[in-house]
Enzyme design. Structure first.
Site, short mmCIF file in Angstrom:
data_model
loop_
_atom_site.label_atom_id
_atom_site.label_comp_id
_atom_site.label_asym_id
_atom_site.label_seq_id
_atom_site.Cartn_x
_atom_site.Cartn_y
_atom_site.Cartn_z
N ASN B 279 74.26 56.01 -30.08
CA ASN B 279 74.88 55.05 -30.12
C ASN B 279 75.36 54.19 -28.86
OD1 ASN B 279 77.07 52.96 -31.08
ND2 ASN B 279 78.63 54.44 -31.09
N ASP B 306 74.21 60.03 -20.32
CA ASP B 306 74.84 59.76 -21.56
C ASP B 306 74.98 61.10 -22.32
OD1 ASP B 306 76.70 58.68 -23.41
OD2 ASP B 306 75.15 57.32 -24.33
#
Lengths: 324, 428
Positions: B279, B306
């Site tokens: 996401n 991330d």
């Protein structure tokens, strides 16, 4: 793409989706189903083909119709059948799908017929079960419902003949329909001359053209001169998601009536995976009319599911008898 | 006074545009000299760095340590150790821990535990709103005093008035705001890019507009308020263009991209590979190209891992039901090096995206080998070929779509404040 479905000899090991399966295999399924239709017609509706095999109907979503036809198919082949309806609330209490599968495996079952609301659930299970277990997808979310597609193909062949160059329209909520996706793959593989999807923009998924279909937002132009019409069920909850204003308006623009049906080919047949919503997607006069093949679809569904089960469990299929 | 010399390495410092074979001398936690050491200098420790690259320690703009709240996925100790082994010396943590970083206590706990572990420097991001709920402002002033480097809300703030006030108040505290642009309703519950792949798989799609509409709303507010803002993890080519336009207009905005959006697309999901559930979702080929171009043109300023470690079970379910995120800190450097190999981006620029540039975004004195700066250093062998496997991953989470990828370039030493915190030879 779906080669996980085949064993090393290229035979069906799992039946997860139509996508990626060869035309010859689909035709095999149809031919095998034809041979089973004769069992259905007998007074004693039983063949000893799967005697000693255990088939589990593993349903994570409520379903009566599909589960019943799978159950009947298995029983007519003399298999033992276990129905396992998983209350989604109990599933959320902590037992994972994997744990549940392994528990059922420990009971020495041979095949799971799985329905789940998550796309790819059947793929996921096929990837994680022991090698001797087989999975049939009885509907995974909005992805595929391959046995429904095969019974649709069987019905089309029954009424339109083999290899006819057909124009087929699938009408309604394409966005949420696993039946539509499986039908599209099956029709494309079996060589339909044109596959159309018809519905309002809110119910047509983005990029669906990549599956090889033409999009129509107007019902009459979408049905113009088609040979086969596959109507889809409209779920009531679509009105809540702001996808449609009302069932009434939907029927006005996308409901199949005698009037609209006139634009199709004069011999066009009308199909529906059921259960039908009279007055929402289809008018009663059409559903009960002479062009409707909705009930033959149900009967064919049993023979098709018998065929898939028998082919997967690797038993010798009885000689082809004459078709109907 | 502890002293150390790194001898004969190829020293690359993107901040000062240095790329030459030389020695680095360290004293009192800082870089004392490049090249010849001062006459009175003697090194207590020497690192032979011939055929190795010596660069600033990596700075990763988004690392989930999973502590507090999800210690079964990762801990400050496990993940800072993974950072050290990956050449990362400074990490920025989003506030969506449990409890959320919306009180000084949680912010301090994180830094305290990190100092104890001593493997990486941690810079927490504070919540913009209490509990990330998008309703009441978090105590940004005291959170800044407690060491938070910026503010972020991770989740969308639906109420535009609240967002406006939150940005104004953050500007008042002179805090950079870190924005993750996604509309709450478009693509609600979606898990893949909306398009042919989502349609084929039947999965709920997240349209490009879920990102671009939010970027547009944010940019208008940023312009109105005049706040420094950073867009985290852009995933669409269109959003890159919008940010570029804003930069040309002179707005103080920057952006980063994750390594996976630079290397993977929706096509990598194949048949529901839950390792590709992220996401924002993996986007189209076109978007991947646009993100790479964004880096090349300077509208995207930094690359982040991330990093989101998970326990194995979190990925062991059908795609939409699986947890999103990739355990990515192990692959940050090798993928950045690969980018330099695959594209027109040269090595010094690529290293800049993971050192100097993120330091600039955070407004910290780090990410450089300039004399007088803290000696946070990564030394790696650019020719070492290796394959990423669960066994050689240092993070507690082994959830990575890059497993089995062949990489070139492996960290051999990591130094923080002149102290060796990772040594590849010891770990063999």
């Amino acid at each position: 793409m779906n080669n996980i479905q085949l064993d090393q000899q290229g035979r069906l090991k799992h039946f997860l989706g139509i996508e990626g399966l060869e035309r010859t295999l689909l035709i095999d399924i149809l031919n095998t189903a034809a041979s089973f239709l004769s069992i259905d017609a007998k007074a004693v509706k039983k063949a000893p083909i799967l005697r000693g095999k255990t088939i589990v109907n593993l349903f994570f979503e409520p379903s009566t119709r599909t589960r019943t036809t799978f159950e009947l198919a298995a029983k007519r082949l003399s298999a033992d059948v276990l129905n396992f309806n998983v209350d989604t609330s109990s599933a959320s209490k902590g037992e994972t799908i994997i744990d549940m599968l392994h528990n059922l495996e420990a009971m020495h079952c041979d095949m799971f017929v799985v329905r789940h609301n998550a796309c790819g659930a059947a793929h996921f299970m096929a990837q994680h079960v022991s090698p001797h277990i087989h999975i049939i997808n009885a509907g995974d979310g909005e992805h595929e419902h391959p046995t429904q597609a095969m019974l649709d193909m069987y019905t089309i062949r029954q009424y339109k003949g083999e290899c006819a160059p057909l124009r087929v329209a699938i009408v309604g909520d394409i966005l949420h329909s696993r039946v539509a996706r499986s039908d599209i793959h099956a029709l494309r593989t079996l060589g339909a001359s044109e596959v159309r999807v018809v519905g309002p923009k809110t119910l047509i998924p983005k990029g669906v053209e990549a599956l090889g279909v033409k999009v129509f937002n107007n019902l009459k132009s979408g049905l113009h001169e088609v040979d086969v019409i596959i109507m889809l069920r409209l779920q009531r909850e679509r009105m809540q998601g702001a996808l449609l204003p009302s069932a009434h308006e939907y029927f006005q623009y996308y409901g199949l009536t005698e009037e609209v049906l006139k634009v199709a080919h004069p011999d066009a047949i009308v199909m529906h995976p059921g259960p039908i919503n009279r007055g929402v997607e289809i008018d009663s006069t059409v559903a009960d009319g002479e062009r409707s093949v909705i009930l033959p679809q149900v009967s064919n569904g049993i023979a098709v599911r018998m065929a898939v089960m028998a082919m997967i469990l690797g038993v010798v299929i009885p000689e082809q008898k004459e078709v109907h | 006074m502890a002293t150390l010399s790194i001898l004969g390495g190829r020293v690359i410092d993107p901040a000062s545009n240095v790329d030459l074979v030389t020695d680095v001398h360290i004293a009192d936690e800082k870089i004392l000299a490049l090249g010849t050491a001062p006459p009175d200098f003697s090194a207590e420790q020497q690192i032979e760095a011939k055929n190795q690259i010596v660069c600033p320690g990596l700075i990763d703009l988004s690392v989930r340590l999973r502590e507090p709240g999800a210690e079964h996925k990762g801990t400050i100790i496990s993940e800072t150790r993974a950072a050290a082994a990956s050449g990362v010396t400074t990490i920025c943590c989003p506030p969506d821990t449990n409890p959320v970083i919306d009180t000084p206590a949680v912010a301090k706990l994180l830094q305290h535990r990190a100092t104890e572990a001593g493997m990486a420097k941690i810079l927490p991001l504070a919540a913009l709103t209490q509990g990330l709920k998008g309703e009441h402002l978090a105590e940004m002033g005291v959170l800044k005093e407690a060491g938070c480097i910026g503010v972020s809300n991770v989740l969308p703030i639906v109420n535009t008035q609240v967002l406006r006030h939150a940005l104004e108040y953050a500007a008042n505290c002179d805090l950079t705001v870190f924005l993750q642009a996604h509309d709450k309703w478009l693509g609600h519950n979606g898990c893949v890019h909306e398009g042919a792949v989502s349609t084929r798989l039947g999965l709920l799609g997240v349209p490009e507009t879920a990102e671009t509409i939010e970027v547009a709303r944010d940019l208008l507010l940023i312009e109105m308020i005049g706040i420094r803002a950073h867009f985290c993890r852009l995933s669409t080519a269109r959003a890159v263009d919008m940010v570029k336009e804003a930069q040309v207009k002179g707005l103080p905005v920057t952006a980063d991209v994750s390594t996976h959006h630079l290397f993977l697309t929706e096509l990598d999901i194949k048949n529901y590979d839950s390792q590709c559930h992220v996401n924002p979702p993996l986007r189209s080929q076109q978007d991947k190209k646009g993100l790479r171009e964004g880096l090349l043109q300077g509208s995207i300023n930094a690359i982040t891992s991330d990093h989101q470690p998970h326990e194995a079970d979190a990925k062991l379910s059908p795609f939409a039901m699986s947890a999103s995120g990739i355990s990515a800190i192990d692959s940050l450097l090798p993928l950045s090096l690969r980018l330099a190999e695959e594209t027109q981006i040269d090595l010094i620029t690529a290293l800049g995206y993971i050192t100097h540039q993120p330091a600039q975004i955070l407004g910290i004195e780090a990410g450089t080998l300039t004399v007088g700066h803290k000696a946070d250093i990564c030394i790696f062998d650019p020719n070492c070929q290796w394959t990423l496997t669960p066994d050689n991953m240092h993070s507690l989470g082994h959830n990575s779509p890059f497993l089995g990828w062949e990489f070139k370039g492996k960290v051999s030493y990591t130094l923080i404040n002149g102290r060796v915190v990772y040594n590849n030879l010891d770990s063999r």
